[in-house]
Design an enzyme around this catalytic site. Structure first.
Site, PDB file in Angstrom:
ATOM      1  N   CYS A 160       0.842  -1.202   0.000  1.00 42.67           N
ATOM      2  CA  CYS A 160       0.000   0.000   0.000  1.00 42.67           C
ATOM      3  C   CYS A 160       0.877   1.252   0.000  1.00 42.67           C
ATOM      4  CB  CYS A 160      -0.936  -0.005   1.192  1.00 42.67           C
ATOM      5  SG  CYS A 160      -0.129  -0.267   2.781  1.00 42.67           S
ATOM      6  N   HIS A 187       1.569   4.715   9.776  1.00 40.21           N
ATOM      7  CA  HIS A 187       0.622   3.665   9.366  1.00 40.21           C
ATOM      8  C   HIS A 187      -0.263   3.260  10.532  1.00 40.21           C
ATOM      9  CE1 HIS A 187      -0.884   0.037   7.441  1.00 40.21           C
ATOM     10  NE2 HIS A 187      -0.207   0.316   6.350  1.00 40.21           N
TER      11      HIS A 187
HETATM   12  N1  LIG Z   1      -3.957  -4.470   5.923  1.00 40.33           N
HETATM   13  C1  LIG Z   1      -3.368  -3.628   5.073  1.00 40.33           C
HETATM   14  O1  LIG Z   1      -3.506  -2.407   5.183  1.00 40.33           O
HETATM   15  C2  LIG Z   1      -2.543  -4.155   3.943  1.00 40.33           C
HETATM   16  C3  LIG Z   1      -2.302  -3.310   2.833  1.00 40.33           C
HETATM   17  C4  LIG Z   1      -1.564  -3.789   1.765  1.00 40.33           C
HETATM   18  C5  LIG Z   1      -1.048  -5.072   1.792  1.00 40.33           C
HETATM   19  N2  LIG Z   1      -1.279  -5.863   2.902  1.00 40.33           N
HETATM   20  C6  LIG Z   1      -0.676  -7.206   2.893  1.00 40.33           C
HETATM   21  O2  LIG Z   1      -1.707  -8.166   2.642  1.00 40.33           O
HETATM   22  C7  LIG Z   1      -1.423  -9.376   3.375  1.00 40.33           C
HETATM   23  C8  LIG Z   1      -2.602  -9.685   4.287  1.00 40.33           C
HETATM   24  O3  LIG Z   1      -2.749  -8.605   5.195  1.00 40.33           O
HETATM   25  P1  LIG Z   1      -4.095  -8.430   6.051  1.00 40.33           P
HETATM   26  O4  LIG Z   1      -3.957  -7.117   6.722  1.00 40.33           O
HETATM   27  O5  LIG Z   1      -5.280  -8.733   5.210  1.00 40.33           O
HETATM   28  O6  LIG Z   1      -3.872  -9.599   7.120  1.00 40.33           O
HETATM   29  P2  LIG Z   1      -4.970 -10.374   7.974  1.00 40.33           P
HETATM   30  O7  LIG Z   1      -6.104  -9.476   8.311  1.00 40.33           O
HETATM   31  O8  LIG Z   1      -4.221 -11.035   9.077  1.00 40.33           O
HETATM   32  O9  LIG Z   1      -5.516 -11.478   6.938  1.00 40.33           O
HETATM   33  C9  LIG Z   1      -4.825 -12.637   6.552  1.00 40.33           C
HETATM   34  C10 LIG Z   1      -5.827 -13.775   6.534  1.00 40.33           C
HETATM   35  O10 LIG Z   1      -5.220 -14.936   5.947  1.00 40.33           O
HETATM   36  C11 LIG Z   1      -5.499 -16.044   6.793  1.00 40.33           C
HETATM   37  N3  LIG Z   1      -4.464 -17.075   6.600  1.00 40.33           N
HETATM   38  C12 LIG Z   1      -3.300 -17.261   7.280  1.00 40.33           C
HETATM   39  N4  LIG Z   1      -2.635 -18.327   6.783  1.00 40.33           N
HETATM   40  C13 LIG Z   1      -3.387 -18.798   5.761  1.00 40.33           C
HETATM   41  C14 LIG Z   1      -3.227 -19.882   4.866  1.00 40.33           C
HETATM   42  N5  LIG Z   1      -2.145 -20.690   4.917  1.00 40.33           N
HETATM   43  N6  LIG Z   1      -4.193 -20.109   3.939  1.00 40.33           N
HETATM   44  C15 LIG Z   1      -5.299 -19.305   3.865  1.00 40.33           C
HETATM   45  N7  LIG Z   1      -5.510 -18.270   4.716  1.00 40.33           N
HETATM   46  C16 LIG Z   1      -4.565 -18.017   5.641  1.00 40.33           C
HETATM   47  C17 LIG Z   1      -5.463 -15.449   8.196  1.00 40.33           C
HETATM   48  O11 LIG Z   1      -6.043 -16.335   9.121  1.00 40.33           O
HETATM   49  P3  LIG Z   1      -5.515 -16.263  10.670  1.00 40.33           P
HETATM   50  O12 LIG Z   1      -5.882 -14.906  11.160  1.00 40.33           O
HETATM   51  O13 LIG Z   1      -6.262 -17.386  11.321  1.00 40.33           O
HETATM   52  O14 LIG Z   1      -4.027 -16.493  10.609  1.00 40.33           O
HETATM   53  C18 LIG Z   1      -6.258 -14.176   7.969  1.00 40.33           C
HETATM   54  O15 LIG Z   1      -7.665 -14.398   7.993  1.00 40.33           O
HETATM   55  C19 LIG Z   1      -0.104  -9.104   4.132  1.00 40.33           C
HETATM   56  O16 LIG Z   1       0.964  -9.556   3.342  1.00 40.33           O
HETATM   57  C20 LIG Z   1      -0.060  -7.586   4.218  1.00 40.33           C
HETATM   58  O17 LIG Z   1       1.249  -7.080   4.320  1.00 40.33           O
HETATM   59  C21 LIG Z   1      -2.029  -5.444   3.955  1.00 40.33           C
END
Ligand SMILES: NC(=O)c1ccc[n+]([C@@H]2O[C@H](COP(=O)([O-])OP(=O)(O)OC[C@H]3O[C@@H](n4cnc5c(N)ncnc54)[C@H](OP(=O)(O)O)[C@@H]3O)[C@@H](O)[C@H]2O)c1
Length: 353
Positions: A160, A187
């Site tokens: 992002c 952030h």
């Molecule tokens: N949030 C942001 O602002 C943002 C912005 C840009 C990019 N990102 C990137 O996007 C990615 C996800 O971020 P997020 O904020 O969405 O994280 P998040 O809210 O923790 O979501 C990740 C999801 O994936 C699940 N998961 C974990 N291991 C898995 C597997 N092996 N197979 C399928 N699902 C699985 C997690 O379950 P559990 O919770 O049970 O582990 C959780 O529900 C990261 O790399 C982050 O850096 C995030």
């Protein structure tokens, strides 16, 4: 749209996965994609509940209900899967055109290819990969999507922060030339931080309560920008600070320019690009007295706050750009996904073991 909607699956249905599904829904019937399956570790009741009710983006604007192995969104079935390993799912049997990997768990080429080996034809990742060799292309929509040749199978949507910073740096490098760049990301909290102190991460500061402190954390932003703008390689530094808000972030960008400039010139360049150029709709410009929550659910990659532009001496520029780190990024995932699929000309060859 001259084709049936492309069939897409989500792996990881957390903040980004859910925003991607919802952003697609909010785009309405013109969207060229449909989500046909999602995989997460959570149970169906939780998936349904967190789709319907979102503390940050509000209630889902449509009907959401679970029945059998479907999460129905306005009656359309999204098949729900619950497998930890990519090999646990026959992705080919889902007849998908693209997998959106939003769990953040797969950062190397070896990791990424597990999805191809399990039958996914192409994968778009919601984070930068570990190294340049770990991915076929890293795309910041509006800046370099034209570099996709159609042959790629593994693409990253960058971060992002990269999506916010790179279009602005490219514009200013073209307009006034940039000698050096220093960026501080401010952030909001993320799910990789605990609510109260807990053992959590190899970065010691990420063990600390997200809502009690302003917390410096590690960042790969400088490396991420260099991948997109190699002409600035070796001249960028970045640091990141997590703050106790739930969403919306900003970049505080300091630039040493190659020639004398002024706040008026910098703002003119950025405003024109936001209002007239090819980045219209991707970046925006404002001089209103905003606070971060005003940008919640804003789909832009960057909103330049022209009221905060400062120039010290004639060549030291400081800028502030806001971004909804969830919603803006999720919208770029959809933009890149559509472009990736539109230019893909080759049938994927099977990956060798
Ligand atoms: N949030 C942001 O602002 C943002 C912005 C840009 C990019 N990102 C990137 O996007 C990615 C996800 O971020 P997020 O904020 O969405 O994280 P998040 O809210 O923790 O979501 C990740 C999801 O994936 C699940 N998961 C974990 N291991 C898995 C597997 N092996 N197979 C399928 N699902 C699985 C997690 O379950 P559990 O919770 O049970 O582990 C959780 O529900 C990261 O790399 C982050 O850096 C995030």
């Amino acid at each position: 749209m001259s084709h049936r909607p492309y069939r897409v699956a989500l792996n990881g249905y957390g903040r980004i996965g859910r925003c991607v599904l919802r952003a697609l829904h909010e785009r309405g019937s013109d969207a060229g994609l449909e989500i046909v399956a999602l995989n997460d570790l959570a149970d169906q009741a939780s998936l349904e509940y967190l789709t319907r009710f979102d503390s940050t983006h509000g209630r889902f604007p449509g009907e959401v209900r679970v029945e059998g192995d479907c999460l129905h969104i306005n009656g359309d079935c999204v098949k729900v899967l619950r497998e930890e390993a990519p090999e646990g799912i026959d992705w080919a049997a889902l007849d998908i055109d693209l997998l959106l990997e939003c769990s953040g768990q797969y950062t190397t080429r070896a990791d990424a290819e597990r999805f191809l080996q399990a039958g996914a034809p192409r994968v778009l990742f919601s984070q930068p990969m570990a190294g340049e060799a770990d991915i076929d292309a890293t795309i910041v929509y509006g800046v370099n999507q034209q570099r996709l040749s159609g042959a790629e199978r593994l693409v990253s949507n960058a971060s992002c922060t990269t999506n916010c910073g790179v279009p602005l740096l490219k514009l200013l490098n073209d307009a006034v030339g940039l000698e050096y760049v220093s960026i501080t990301t401010i952030h909001s909290a993320m799910n990789d931080q605990p609510v109260i102190d807990a053992y959590h991460h190899e970065d010691l500061r990420r063990t600390r309560s997200a809502f009690q402190s302003v917390i410096p954390v590690s960042t790969g932003l400088a490396k991420g920008i260099e991948r997109l703008l190699p002409e600035l390689a070796g001249r960028i530094q970045a640091k990141a600070i997590r703050v106790p808000t739930v969403n919306v972030s900003c970049l505080d960008i300091t630039l040493q320019t190659a020639r004398d400039t002024s706040a008026a010139e910098i703002n003119r360049v950025l405003r024109q690009a936001a209002e007239e150029g090819p980045l219209k709709g991707l970046i925006a410009y404002t001089e209103l007295p905003h606070a971060s929550c005003d940008f919640n659910h804003d789909p832009h990659s960057a909103v330049v706050d022209g009221s905060q532009t400062r120039v010290s001496g004639p060549r030291l520029v400081n800028l502030l750009a806001w971004f909804d780190n969830e919603w803006g990024f999720a919208n770029r995932m959809l933009d890149v996904a559509e472009h990736f699929l539109a230019v893909s000309t080759v049938q994927p060859a099977p990956v060798k073991d």
